[in-house]
Design an enzyme around this catalytic site. Sequence first.
Site, PDB file in Angstrom:
ATOM      1  N   VAL B 113      33.181  50.283  70.262  1.00  0.00           N
ATOM      2  CA  VAL B 113      32.175  51.089  70.951  1.00  0.00           C
ATOM      3  C   VAL B 113      30.807  50.487  70.655  1.00  0.00           C
ATOM      4  O   VAL B 113      30.515  50.148  69.507  1.00  0.00           O
ATOM      5  CB  VAL B 113      32.237  52.560  70.486  1.00  0.00           C
ATOM      6  N   CYS B 114      29.973  50.364  71.680  1.00  0.00           N
ATOM      7  CA  CYS B 114      28.603  49.859  71.499  1.00  0.00           C
ATOM      8  C   CYS B 114      28.700  48.463  70.855  1.00  0.00           C
ATOM      9  O   CYS B 114      29.583  47.675  71.228  1.00  0.00           O
ATOM     10  CB  CYS B 114      27.809  50.860  70.663  1.00  0.00           C
ATOM     11  N   SER B 115      27.864  48.156  69.871  1.00  0.00           N
ATOM     12  CA  SER B 115      27.944  46.815  69.294  1.00  0.00           C
ATOM     13  C   SER B 115      29.124  46.662  68.337  1.00  0.00           C
ATOM     14  O   SER B 115      29.282  45.604  67.716  1.00  0.00           O
ATOM     15  CB  SER B 115      26.627  46.423  68.632  1.00  0.00           C
ATOM     16  N   GLY B 116      29.965  47.676  68.233  1.00  0.00           N
ATOM     17  CA  GLY B 116      31.240  47.518  67.526  1.00  0.00           C
ATOM     18  C   GLY B 116      32.085  46.398  68.103  1.00  0.00           C
ATOM     19  O   GLY B 116      32.880  45.763  67.378  1.00  0.00           O
ATOM     20  N   SER B 162      33.440  49.590  75.079  1.00  0.00           N
ATOM     21  CA  SER B 162      32.610  50.492  75.886  1.00  0.00           C
ATOM     22  C   SER B 162      31.174  50.441  75.419  1.00  0.00           C
ATOM     23  O   SER B 162      30.865  49.901  74.356  1.00  0.00           O
ATOM     24  CB  SER B 162      33.109  51.932  75.762  1.00  0.00           C
TER      25      SER B 162
END
Lengths: 240, 240
Positions: B113-116, B162
């Site tokens: 998720v995001c910069s994950g 995402s």
Amino acid sequence: MFAESHGPQMSQQTKKLQVGILVCPGFAIVDTIGIHSVFGFTPDAEVHLLWKDKGMIEAIPRFPVHATTTFSESPRDFDVLCVGACPDEILRDEETLAFLKDRGSRAGYLVGVCSGSLILGAAGLLEGYRATSNFHVMDLLPHFGAIPTRQNVVIDRNRYTSGPATGGFDCGLRVLEKLRGEEAAKISELSMEYIAQPPFGTGSPELAGPELTRKALQLFAHFTEGTRRTVRELPSRRAS
Amino acid sequence: MFAESHGPQMSQQTKKLQVGILVCPGFAIVDTIGIHSVFGFTPDAEVHLLWKDKGMIEAIPRFPVHATTTFSESPRDFDVLCVGACPDEILRDEETLAFLKDRGSRAGYLVGVCSGSLILGAAGLLEGYRATSNFHVMDLLPHFGAIPTRQNVVIDRNRYTSGPATGGFDCGLRVLEKLRGEEAAKISELSMEYIAQPPFGTGSPELAGPELTRKALQLFAHFTEGTRRTVRELPSRRAS
């Protein structure tokens, strides 16, 4: 998003927004995270996670967290005060209700996410206000003199109530618009890339139909039974 | 939603789903909360908040939390392993990357998720996969051999990536469908009343336009600078 420090630097001109979010043993962390994120990433805002003490709290589902600010350390005047779902004990907890009533009566905006609206009700803060909650318990709102209104977000004067989870984002962004203007709120929505895409289109009883709704009510009955029982036992605060 | 205990009772027939979510100092709590909520409220699922130790961790924005499971206590095989945004230190943290690489190579589903997604990339888990991230840093994905794809949710085989925040709900519900079937996922969407209503329609650069996007990039530059610098300094893992 992340940072080594505490977010965007404060400009000297602006008064820091004071935002309070109730946390307590067994609170639903998902309900608080929308407001937490909207205001936590807003420059010149200070978010307080409020509880009686700073010991470890187990959220629901399990997430061990801590309050950042005790009731006794709490600011007197909040720009925003938010309550999400908490166990039914809170509905009878005089210390918490007194705190919410005091701070809530002076707060700029009150936000109740999910069954957090019942807690605002129990603190006497929704008498005569239109409000919503989750579909499991929203029929209990009249017990507190609130007028149940079946919408994702219900705004009546400075009371913002919503369904669970993303309801906190929806309320948070709308309150941010009031406090810091449309552009700040639009940038917040953009920064969170808040373009949620629910994959099934079953996010309400009306959309999901009676069969799935019955199963969802059943699956979560053990969560809501205590609340139903507790509210029925409370002295009614319904405005005549 | 809430309960005094740990959620719906486990049926004896079903193997408990093992779900792991990375937490670390400075992680973005909002990115983890979708997966946490979807699986935390799913019967017969066990959610592990994973870090090196169980000491107090400050999330971003400030939220003091704890891991529930250390790397050394961690299950060997996860049904779902999720990483949200974390500070750029994690991109160079060999212990964490080795842990993610090991567990990720065997996990049923990987969620970034995001910069994950960059962290999954740094662990060597996105080579040759289409993936997304937030709009601030998604141009960095090719550094890890991933193929940047501008969508809210990108699914390539068992890798789900995402944008931030509600992207975790979107991924979580889609993964739940794979693991427990469409009805379970639909009930989860209903129980969270996931009918998000972004008030401004500015949840992406394309929707918000260049002027607001420039301001958002500026406002969050101090969050993303470290990540950009760190990725540029990393040895390239680009496939061929």
